[in-house]
Scaffold this active site. Structure first.
Site, PDB file in Angstrom:
ATOM      1  N   ARG A  78     100.418  25.453 -46.466  1.00 49.57           N
ATOM      2  CA  ARG A  78      99.113  24.914 -46.819  1.00 49.57           C
ATOM      3  C   ARG A  78      98.629  25.616 -48.085  1.00 49.57           C
ATOM      4  NH1 ARG A  78      93.384  26.645 -44.666  1.00 49.57           N
ATOM      5  NH2 ARG A  78      92.150  25.178 -45.877  1.00 49.57           N
ATOM      6  N   TYR A 300      89.090  33.949 -36.946  1.00 46.39           N
ATOM      7  CA  TYR A 300      89.411  35.355 -37.172  1.00 46.39           C
ATOM      8  C   TYR A 300      88.816  36.279 -36.115  1.00 46.39           C
ATOM      9  CZ  TYR A 300      91.243  33.896 -41.659  1.00 46.39           C
ATOM     10  OH  TYR A 300      91.981  33.279 -42.624  1.00 46.39           O
ATOM     11  N   GLU A 360      94.081  28.499 -40.366  1.00 44.40           N
ATOM     12  CA  GLU A 360      94.076  29.909 -40.783  1.00 44.40           C
ATOM     13  C   GLU A 360      93.878  30.785 -39.562  1.00 44.40           C
ATOM     14  OE1 GLU A 360      91.356  31.137 -43.862  1.00 44.40           O
ATOM     15  OE2 GLU A 360      91.701  29.317 -45.027  1.00 44.40           O
TER      16      GLU A 360
END
Length: 456
Positions: A78, A300, A360
């Site tokens: 990506r 995250y 991510e």
């Protein structure tokens, strides 16, 4: 013996980057300035005064970087297109040199057997566009840019992300002043967020028109907000934080308008003068809620809230109630894999996207080469193992998770942190630009080969 965690057949394993963070060549071959070039040049805005002028020099070293991915066996990549490299003025004349660069990159990926997932906007708005995201003109310009990109690359690229993390490009950028352009005004953040969502909605028809069979989605950074106590103040803070980060974007994308409780919060505090803000025009919400093929989710950590207590200390206090230690990455973010499971389940069961991709997930650790040249980043391996296990639990619970992109392929320019934080699977020496494959990169390569991992 540890349990082996299998992922579904066809699960896609990749890595992720963004143009301004890795490319460099900031003024080469017709590229003009983005708002991040301008912001990085303002003293005090970025750690160490760092800029993305050179970054990882991926613009010149992309063949080497593709070879590293191929050697490691990574299936997908990506990356984002630098809008000011393709349309230097934000709209109008196309810069052929920019088109040619990304054509070479895409061809190189395909020749290496690596699937490209292209992000159109990862925060590098052309500085030439007056007013930035405070104007509707930027949404129209983005739709134009999307069409240009789809015409140029749609014969080879099928998967597209419109906007990466509109929360960061609006609230962090216009309310908190942490990201470009560095404003501190809540109303401006709401306007910017609306125009970013509108840009997403306007881009999708342009992409589908120019790219037959396009699979299109948006990427949101998501995470739970947990109150430290059950006090009214903590519960209200957690609700508002969740509304700002999560629901302010999820609700309109899935046809629910903006969250009523948040509109009331902003009305009561004087940020907006009406529960139907005037920056929302007729037809906007229908455009924003255009159907998508997948939702990209970046995760995250979580946020623990309590008045007067910093997030990291609040998290430690909350964990102590359950007899847990509060591990942190070197950027100071709590390691909390349960939050990924919670977020995946919440997003799917509340909003029912057809498909979710983790676009991510990763961790910042400072580990560098030892005396033998090896980077033994065991903490990153532990972080990835725990989060992949949590992702697998969500799959078992019924979440249609189809892929995982580790952040990041390379150590890079980490926005306002400059080069002080290292998220990469591959170590970059910023003096020589030499790449060194970390232990975590090889560990992740084994996960890709096995389509699974030992839970540990």
């Amino acid at each position: 013996m540890s349990e082996f965690v299998n992922f579904p057949k066809g699960f896609v394993w990749g890595t992720a980057t963004a143009a301004y963070q890795i490319e460099g060549a900031a003024s080469e071959d017709g590229r003009k300035a983005s708002i991040w070039d301008v912001f990085s040049d303002i003293p005090g805005k970025v750690d160490n005064g760092d800029t993305g002028d050179t970054a990882d020099d991926h613009y010149h070293r992309w063949r080497e970087d593709i070879q590293l991915m191929k050697d490691l066996g990574y299936q997908a990549y990506r990356f984002s297109l630098a809008w000011p490299r393709i349309l230097p003025d934000g709209k109008g004349k196309v810069n052929q040199a920019g088109i040619d660069f990304y054509s070479r990159l895409i061809d190189g990926l395909l020749e290496a057997g690596i699937h490209p997932l292209v992000t159109l906007y990862h925060w590098d708005l052309p500085a030439a566009l007056p007013g930035g995201w405070l104007t509707r003109d930027s949404a129209a310009a983005f739709a134009e840019f999307s069409g240009v990109a789809a015409r140029a690359f749609g014969d080879r690229v099928i998967e597209w992300v419109t906007i990466n993390e509109p929360y960061c490009a609006s609230f962090l950028s216009y309310k908190y002043g942490i990201h470009a352009p560095g404003m501190r005004d809540t109303r401006s953040a709401l306007i910017a967020a609306h125009h970013l969502l509108l840009a997403h909605g306007m881009a999708i028809p342009a992409l589908r028109q120019e790219c037959a069979g396009a699979r299109v989605g948006i990427v949101l950074n998501e995470g739970p907000f947990h109150p430290l106590t059950q006090s009214a103040a903590d519960l209200k803070a957690a609700r508002h934080g969740d509304g700002e980060l999560n629901r302010w974007f999820l609700d309109p994308l899935y046809g629910r308008y903006y969250p009523a409780d948040m509109l009331l919060d902003y009305f009561d505090s004087g940020v907006i003068s009406s529960l139907e803000p005037e920056f929302i025009q007729s037809g906007d919400m229908e455009k924003i809620a255009v159907p998508t093929d997948f939702l990209g989710l970046n995760y995250y950590s979580r946020t623990v809230v309590h008045k007067g207590v910093k997030q990291d200390k609040a998290a430690a206090l909350l964990n102590s109630q359950f007899g847990k230690k509060s591990a942190k990455t070197d950027i100071g973010w709590e390691v909390y894999p349960d939050g990924l499971y919670e977020t995946l389940c919440r997003v799917y069961f509340d909003y029912k996207p057809a498909e979710i991709i983790i676009t991510e997930n990763g961790a910042a650790f400072f580990d560098g080469p030892d005396e033998t040249g090896r980077v033994r980043d065991i903490r990153r391996i532990d972080y990835l193992r725990s989060h992949l296990t949590a992702a697998n639990r969500a799959i078992q619970a019924g979440v249609p998770l189809s892929g995982y992109y580790c952040w990041s392929l390379l150590d890079n320019f980490e926005w306002s942190f400059g080069y002080a934080q290292r998220f990469g699977l591959i170590y970059v020496d910023y003096t020589t630009l030499k790449r060194t494959v970390k232990d975590s990169a090889r560990w992740y390569a084994q996960v890709v080969r096995d389509n699974g991992l030992e839970a540990g």
